[in-house]
Each structure stands twice: as structure tokens, then as C-alpha cells.
Design a protein around this motif. Structure first.
Motif, PDB file in Angstrom:
ATOM      1  N   HIS A   5       0.818  -1.216   0.000  1.00  0.00           N
ATOM      2  CA  HIS A   5       0.000   0.000   0.000  1.00  0.00           C
ATOM      3  C   HIS A   5       0.853   1.268   0.000  1.00  0.00           C
ATOM      4  N   THR A   6       2.155   1.125   0.191  1.00  0.00           N
ATOM      5  CA  THR A   6       3.065   2.269   0.197  1.00  0.00           C
ATOM      6  C   THR A   6       4.153   2.017  -0.838  1.00  0.00           C
ATOM      7  N   LEU A   7       4.319   2.963  -1.747  1.00  0.00           N
ATOM      8  CA  LEU A   7       5.288   2.821  -2.830  1.00  0.00           C
ATOM      9  C   LEU A   7       6.660   3.327  -2.419  1.00  0.00           C
ATOM     10  N   SER A   8       7.694   2.654  -2.888  1.00  0.00           N
ATOM     11  CA  SER A   8       9.053   3.189  -2.759  1.00  0.00           C
ATOM     12  C   SER A   8       9.187   4.340  -3.758  1.00  0.00           C
ATOM     13  N   ALA A   9      10.260   5.085  -3.659  1.00  0.00           N
ATOM     14  CA  ALA A   9      10.498   6.193  -4.593  1.00  0.00           C
ATOM     15  C   ALA A   9      10.588   5.675  -6.028  1.00  0.00           C
ATOM     16  N   THR A  10      11.247   4.545  -6.215  1.00  0.00           N
ATOM     17  CA  THR A  10      11.378   3.956  -7.559  1.00  0.00           C
ATOM     18  C   THR A  10      10.022   3.513  -8.095  1.00  0.00           C
ATOM     19  N   GLN A  11       9.207   2.902  -7.239  1.00  0.00           N
ATOM     20  CA  GLN A  11       7.866   2.469  -7.657  1.00  0.00           C
ATOM     21  C   GLN A  11       6.982   3.670  -7.974  1.00  0.00           C
ATOM     22  N   PHE A  12       7.081   4.733  -7.158  1.00  0.00           N
ATOM     23  CA  PHE A  12       6.330   5.956  -7.464  1.00  0.00           C
ATOM     24  C   PHE A  12       6.729   6.491  -8.830  1.00  0.00           C
ATOM     25  N   LEU A  33       1.691  16.946  -8.342  1.00  0.00           N
ATOM     26  CA  LEU A  33       0.243  16.774  -8.245  1.00  0.00           C
ATOM     27  C   LEU A  33      -0.107  15.304  -8.013  1.00  0.00           C
ATOM     28  N   LEU A  34       0.557  14.413  -8.733  1.00  0.00           N
ATOM     29  CA  LEU A  34       0.322  12.984  -8.539  1.00  0.00           C
ATOM     30  C   LEU A  34       0.752  12.555  -7.141  1.00  0.00           C
ATOM     31  N   LYS A  35       1.868  13.055  -6.673  1.00  0.00           N
ATOM     32  CA  LYS A  35       2.340  12.707  -5.326  1.00  0.00           C
ATOM     33  C   LYS A  35       1.300  13.108  -4.284  1.00  0.00           C
ATOM     34  N   ARG A  36       0.742  14.296  -4.433  1.00  0.00           N
ATOM     35  CA  ARG A  36      -0.293  14.762  -3.503  1.00  0.00           C
ATOM     36  C   ARG A  36      -1.542  13.888  -3.596  1.00  0.00           C
ATOM     37  N   ASP A  48       6.706  -7.601  -7.456  1.00  0.00           N
ATOM     38  CA  ASP A  48       7.508  -8.815  -7.393  1.00  0.00           C
ATOM     39  C   ASP A  48       8.873  -8.359  -6.924  1.00  0.00           C
ATOM     40  N   GLY A  49       9.190  -8.630  -5.657  1.00  0.00           N
ATOM     41  CA  GLY A  49      10.381  -8.032  -5.066  1.00  0.00           C
ATOM     42  C   GLY A  49      10.134  -6.538  -4.966  1.00  0.00           C
ATOM     43  N   LYS A  50      10.955  -5.770  -5.649  1.00  0.00           N
ATOM     44  CA  LYS A  50      10.760  -4.313  -5.682  1.00  0.00           C
ATOM     45  C   LYS A  50      10.130  -3.856  -6.986  1.00  0.00           C
ATOM     46  N   GLN A  51       9.952  -4.782  -7.946  1.00  0.00           N
ATOM     47  CA  GLN A  51       9.442  -4.447  -9.273  1.00  0.00           C
ATOM     48  C   GLN A  51       7.926  -4.250  -9.255  1.00  0.00           C
ATOM     49  N   LEU A  52       7.472  -3.069  -9.637  1.00  0.00           N
ATOM     50  CA  LEU A  52       6.053  -2.785  -9.762  1.00  0.00           C
ATOM     51  C   LEU A  52       5.478  -3.569 -10.935  1.00  0.00           C
ATOM     52  N   LEU A  53       4.334  -4.221 -10.727  1.00  0.00           N
ATOM     53  CA  LEU A  53       3.639  -4.952 -11.779  1.00  0.00           C
ATOM     54  C   LEU A  53       2.324  -4.284 -12.154  1.00  0.00           C
ATOM     55  N   ALA A  54       1.589  -3.832 -11.133  1.00  0.00           N
ATOM     56  CA  ALA A  54       0.258  -3.265 -11.340  1.00  0.00           C
ATOM     57  C   ALA A  54      -0.030  -2.264 -10.232  1.00  0.00           C
ATOM     58  N   PHE A  55      -0.944  -1.339 -10.513  1.00  0.00           N
ATOM     59  CA  PHE A  55      -1.241  -0.270  -9.558  1.00  0.00           C
ATOM     60  C   PHE A  55      -2.688   0.179  -9.710  1.00  0.00           C
TER      61      PHE A  55
END
Length: 138
Positions: A5-12, A33-36, A48-55
């Protein structure tokens, strides 16, 4: 694979690149704006690990109303049922079990959302919107 539920900086950054450059609904959105927006949302990410797959994210009062937004599966991971897994996680989240109204807008994924009980608006005469399509245009 896991749900976070919380993204890393790389995932963001990956979410930002997808939404700002490849999505049809928020192309050109400003990073701050997206960050807010994400700070004020209930976020769901399959990784998968640190790799974002879906959001995807939900804007909600955690009691009666929610709106599902920004749902995507990265291109290289499509066709593996990740969209269904993501929406199942959203629909079974404890804070979203007492909702009277759960809305979303989609141009091309009606079949996915119908599997989870979404239907066209029951009474379109009660729905209104203020929509500024080109607000993120550069």
C-alpha cells in the motif's frame, strides 16, 4: 508477488511515468500533483520483489463512498491475471466493505470490472460531473 500500500520512490516514479506518459486519462499530469493525489488515496500495488507490476488507487471516506482510479498493469505483465488480483484486493479491503456507492470510470475495461459487481450507473439522471479533459495538457 505481494500486495503493498506504500510505494518506494522507484515504484512511485514507475507509476508517474505510466500515468503521465502512457495512460489515456492523465497524460501530462505533474509529478507533484500525482504525489499529492497518492498521499490522499488508498493505494494498491502488486510487486515482485521491488518491481512494480500493477497499480490502482481508491479515493474514499472509508465508510460510505469510494472512487477507483488510475488502475493499470504494466504492459510486460499483462495477460497473467494481475488485473483481477489487483481488483480483488481492492474489493476485499476491510475499509471498503460498508460502501453504499463505489464508482469508477473506464473506457476499455468494462469486462474486468463487471466481474466484481460494477454495472452502468443505475440512474444516470442523478449523476453529474465537472470534467476538464485537457487540464494536464502541456
Amino acid at each position: 508477488m505481494q500486495l503493498i500500500h506504500t510505494l518506494s520512490a522507484t515504484q512511485f516514479d514507475e507509476v508517474y511515468r505510466y500515468l503521465a506518459q502512457r495512460s489515456y486519462w492523465s497524460k501530462g499530469i505533474d509529478k507533484s500533483l500525482l504525489k499529492r493525489a497518492l498521499q490522499h488515496s488508498l493505494c494498491f500495488a502488486l510487486v515482485d520483489g521491488k518491481q512494480l507490476l500493477a497499480f490502482g488507487r481508491v479515493v474514499t471516506d472509508h465508510a460510505t463512498f469510494a472512487n477507483l482510479l488510475d488502475v493499470f498493469v504494466l504492459e510486460q505483465y499483462r495477460g497473467q491475471g494481475l488485473g483481477k488480483k489487483l481488483i480483488d484486493a481492492v474489493m476485499t479491503h476491510p475499509d471498503l466493505q460498508t460502501l453504499r456507492r463505489f464508482t469508477l470510470a473506464t473506457k476499455d475495461a468494462h469486462g474486468l470490472y463487471q466481474q466484481f459487481g460494477f454495472t452502468p450507473i443505475a440512474d444516470p439522471n442523478i449523476a453529474m460531473e465537472k470534467y476538464v479533459a485537457s487540464i494536464y495538457a502541456v
